[in-house]
Design a protein around this motif. Structure first.
Motif, PDB file in Angstrom:
ATOM      1  N   PHE A 157       3.560 -43.765   2.927  1.00  0.00           N
ATOM      2  CA  PHE A 157       2.960 -43.317   1.668  1.00  0.00           C
ATOM      3  C   PHE A 157       1.571 -42.714   1.873  1.00  0.00           C
ATOM      4  CE2 PHE A 157       6.189 -46.281   0.234  1.00  0.00           C
ATOM      5  CZ  PHE A 157       6.688 -45.678  -0.910  1.00  0.00           C
ATOM      6  N   ASP A 158       1.245 -42.313   3.066  1.00  0.00           N
ATOM      7  CA  ASP A 158      -0.051 -41.691   3.318  1.00  0.00           C
ATOM      8  C   ASP A 158      -0.157 -40.375   2.549  1.00  0.00           C
ATOM      9  OD1 ASP A 158      -2.581 -41.625   5.068  1.00  0.00           O
ATOM     10  OD2 ASP A 158      -1.679 -39.653   5.426  1.00  0.00           O
ATOM     11  N   ALA A 159      -1.355 -40.100   2.012  1.00  0.00           N
ATOM     12  CA  ALA A 159      -1.529 -38.939   1.153  1.00  0.00           C
ATOM     13  C   ALA A 159      -1.349 -37.625   1.913  1.00  0.00           C
ATOM     14  CB  ALA A 159      -2.916 -38.980   0.498  1.00  0.00           C
ATOM     15  N   ARG A 160      -1.830 -37.549   3.151  1.00  0.00           N
ATOM     16  CA  ARG A 160      -1.809 -36.278   3.882  1.00  0.00           C
ATOM     17  C   ARG A 160      -0.612 -36.155   4.812  1.00  0.00           C
ATOM     18  NH1 ARG A 160      -7.402 -34.956   6.668  1.00  0.00           N
ATOM     19  NH2 ARG A 160      -6.200 -33.057   7.062  1.00  0.00           N
ATOM     20  N   TYR A 161      -0.258 -37.244   5.503  1.00  0.00           N
ATOM     21  CA  TYR A 161       0.785 -37.154   6.530  1.00  0.00           C
ATOM     22  C   TYR A 161       2.002 -38.041   6.225  1.00  0.00           C
ATOM     23  CZ  TYR A 161      -3.335 -35.361   8.926  1.00  0.00           C
ATOM     24  OH  TYR A 161      -4.463 -34.657   9.258  1.00  0.00           O
ATOM     25  N   GLY A 162       2.104 -38.568   5.014  1.00  0.00           N
ATOM     26  CA  GLY A 162       3.189 -39.484   4.687  1.00  0.00           C
ATOM     27  C   GLY A 162       4.528 -38.796   4.555  1.00  0.00           C
ATOM     28  N   VAL A 163       5.568 -39.502   4.976  1.00  0.00           N
ATOM     29  CA  VAL A 163       6.928 -38.970   4.891  1.00  0.00           C
ATOM     30  C   VAL A 163       7.361 -38.842   3.427  1.00  0.00           C
ATOM     31  CG1 VAL A 163       9.342 -39.426   5.494  1.00  0.00           C
ATOM     32  CG2 VAL A 163       7.529 -39.921   7.138  1.00  0.00           C
ATOM     33  N   VAL A 164       6.951 -39.784   2.587  1.00  0.00           N
ATOM     34  CA  VAL A 164       7.373 -39.757   1.180  1.00  0.00           C
ATOM     35  C   VAL A 164       6.873 -38.496   0.488  1.00  0.00           C
ATOM     36  CG1 VAL A 164       7.176 -40.936  -1.035  1.00  0.00           C
ATOM     37  CG2 VAL A 164       7.502 -42.271   1.049  1.00  0.00           C
ATOM     38  N   ASN A 165       5.601 -38.184   0.652  1.00  0.00           N
ATOM     39  CA  ASN A 165       5.056 -36.971   0.033  1.00  0.00           C
ATOM     40  C   ASN A 165       5.707 -35.715   0.611  1.00  0.00           C
ATOM     41  OD1 ASN A 165       3.414 -38.546  -1.501  1.00  0.00           O
ATOM     42  ND2 ASN A 165       1.501 -37.971  -0.488  1.00  0.00           N
ATOM     43  N   TYR A 166       5.995 -35.728   1.894  1.00  0.00           N
ATOM     44  CA  TYR A 166       6.630 -34.566   2.547  1.00  0.00           C
ATOM     45  C   TYR A 166       8.020 -34.323   1.970  1.00  0.00           C
ATOM     46  CZ  TYR A 166       8.829 -31.758   6.185  1.00  0.00           C
ATOM     47  OH  TYR A 166       9.513 -30.778   6.871  1.00  0.00           O
ATOM     48  N   VAL A 167       8.790 -35.406   1.798  1.00  0.00           N
ATOM     49  CA  VAL A 167      10.151 -35.275   1.267  1.00  0.00           C
ATOM     50  C   VAL A 167      10.111 -34.839  -0.193  1.00  0.00           C
ATOM     51  CG1 VAL A 167      12.245 -36.557   0.689  1.00  0.00           C
ATOM     52  CG2 VAL A 167      11.129 -36.933   2.890  1.00  0.00           C
ATOM     53  N   LEU A 168       9.236 -35.453  -0.994  1.00  0.00           N
ATOM     54  CA  LEU A 168       9.143 -35.080  -2.404  1.00  0.00           C
ATOM     55  C   LEU A 168       8.696 -33.624  -2.561  1.00  0.00           C
ATOM     56  CD1 LEU A 168       7.500 -38.295  -3.915  1.00  0.00           C
ATOM     57  CD2 LEU A 168       9.885 -37.566  -4.103  1.00  0.00           C
ATOM     58  N   ASN A 169       7.776 -33.180  -1.741  1.00  0.00           N
ATOM     59  CA  ASN A 169       7.344 -31.787  -1.774  1.00  0.00           C
ATOM     60  C   ASN A 169       8.485 -30.858  -1.397  1.00  0.00           C
ATOM     61  OD1 ASN A 169       5.415 -29.603  -1.938  1.00  0.00           O
ATOM     62  ND2 ASN A 169       5.450 -29.563   0.316  1.00  0.00           N
ATOM     63  N   GLY A 170       9.279 -31.273  -0.414  1.00  0.00           N
ATOM     64  CA  GLY A 170      10.421 -30.463  -0.002  1.00  0.00           C
ATOM     65  C   GLY A 170      11.505 -30.394  -1.059  1.00  0.00           C
ATOM     66  N   LEU A 171      11.602 -31.418  -1.903  1.00  0.00           N
ATOM     67  CA  LEU A 171      12.604 -31.428  -2.964  1.00  0.00           C
ATOM     68  C   LEU A 171      12.149 -30.682  -4.215  1.00  0.00           C
ATOM     69  CD1 LEU A 171      13.852 -35.134  -2.701  1.00  0.00           C
ATOM     70  CD2 LEU A 171      15.040 -33.063  -1.945  1.00  0.00           C
TER      71      LEU A 171
END
Length: 326
Positions: A157-171
């Motif tokens: 859940f890291d703001a800059r390098y987190g997998v969750v933000n990366y996946v949500l951005n990709g979706l």
């Protein structure tokens, strides 16, 4: 002849005694045998009372003192009686944390029991290979140390390098590209809840799966003959049979979640702005962080009393339900 028969009956009805009217030796041996289990449990009970009782007594004594940095340096003891308790019980901050802790525990336990039950029922219906694969995954999640699991979730859940933000951005949720999950109260509690539920599901799932293996198959066959579907079979066969399991597991989960410390503290140390402090975190920050050791001890004692009150209320409901069923 009749007199002989009468005396024989009296002899049979009379209590058997040993020499000189003393009780027979067999009765003493029976009483001694009944006391053997208690003697065997005595060492373990004494060690348990020492390891658990002494810290509680020590904490209780500290809660009756005004113990801060000055008292530690000067090595003086300032007894102030129940002043610490009066200050906490009259503090709106304390009751705010209490309410937050109760709601936090209720939400987590409800999710743990719901998802753990679903996974446990899934284990019971899978084939051997898929059941083994799922069991290995559950064991790995269960065996991971708490701090290690918390660190992994911090990365996820890291703001800059987190997998969750990366996946949500990709979706397509581009606003989540740099979202700070520990920046608000609700989002921080969301991360902590996901972590605690993820760690707790294996315990509930394995226990439920083990309990389902004890249900006679004839009950499901009878329910199927009566036209019961999956949901009806669960409510009429599975749930009534496993009700003691649900009650006992819920009891354990309430204790485990209510006293959860490392997950809450390691994620954001009770922040932001102390809005995610639960009672264990509140006691630690007041005691160790602010060096009000007497006040921290007071909060910890009050935490134990509140947990005991919750457990007493829960047990009262359980016993009432059992009486109604009888």
């Amino acid at each position: 002849m009749a007199a002989q028969t009468h005396h024989a009956a009296e002899a049979e009805d009379a209590p058997r005694t040993g020499k000189g009217g003393a009780p027979p030796a067999g009765g003493g041996r029976a009483r001694a045998a009944r006391g053997v289990p208690y003697l065997l449990l005595l060492p373990a009970a004494a060690v348990t009372a020492l390891l658990l009782g002494w810290p509680v007594i020590k904490n209780l004594l500290l809660s009756l003192q005004n113990l801060n940095r000055r008292q530690l340096i000067q090595r003086v003891t300032e007894w102030n009686g129940l002043e610490n308790y009066a200050r906490q019980l009259g503090s709106s901050d304390f009751w705010r944390v209490v309410g937050r802790s109760v709601v936090f525990t209720a939400v987590n336990v409800a999710l743990i029991m719901l998802l753990g039950t679903l996974v446990g029922l899934l284990l019971a219906r899978l084939g051997k290979k898929m059941r083994l694969l799922l069991s290995v995954g559950l064991v790995l999640a269960w065996a991971m140390p708490v701090i290690a699991a918390t660190t992994v979730f911090q990365w996820l859940f890291d703001a800059r390098y987190g997998v969750v933000n990366y996946v949500l951005n990709g979706l397509g949720w581009h606003a989540m590209a740099g979202y700070n999950w520990i920046g608000t109260q609700l989002s921080t509690f969301f991360v902590i809840t996901v972590l605690i539920v993820w760690q707790s599901i294996p315990f509930v799932a394995f226990n439920l799966y083990a309990a389902t293996t004890t249900i006679p198959g004839e009950l499901y066959e009878a329910a199927a003959l009566d036209g019961a579907g999956t949901w009806k079979s669960f409510t009429s066969v599975t749930f009534p049979f496993l009700k003691p399991f649900f009650l006992a597991t819920t009891f354990l989960e309430v204790i485990w979640v209510f006293k959860a410390f490392p997950q809450v503290y390691a994620i954001n140390e009770g922040g932001p702005d102390r809005l995610t402090e639960t009672l264990p975190i509140y006691a630690y920050i007041e005691g160790m962080g602010n060096q009000h050791f007497g006040m921290g001890a007071t909060i910890s004692i009050l935490t134990i009393l509140i947990l005991l009150a919750l457990m007493a209320y829960y047990l009262r409901i359980v016993l009432k339900q059992e009486e109604d069923e009888l």
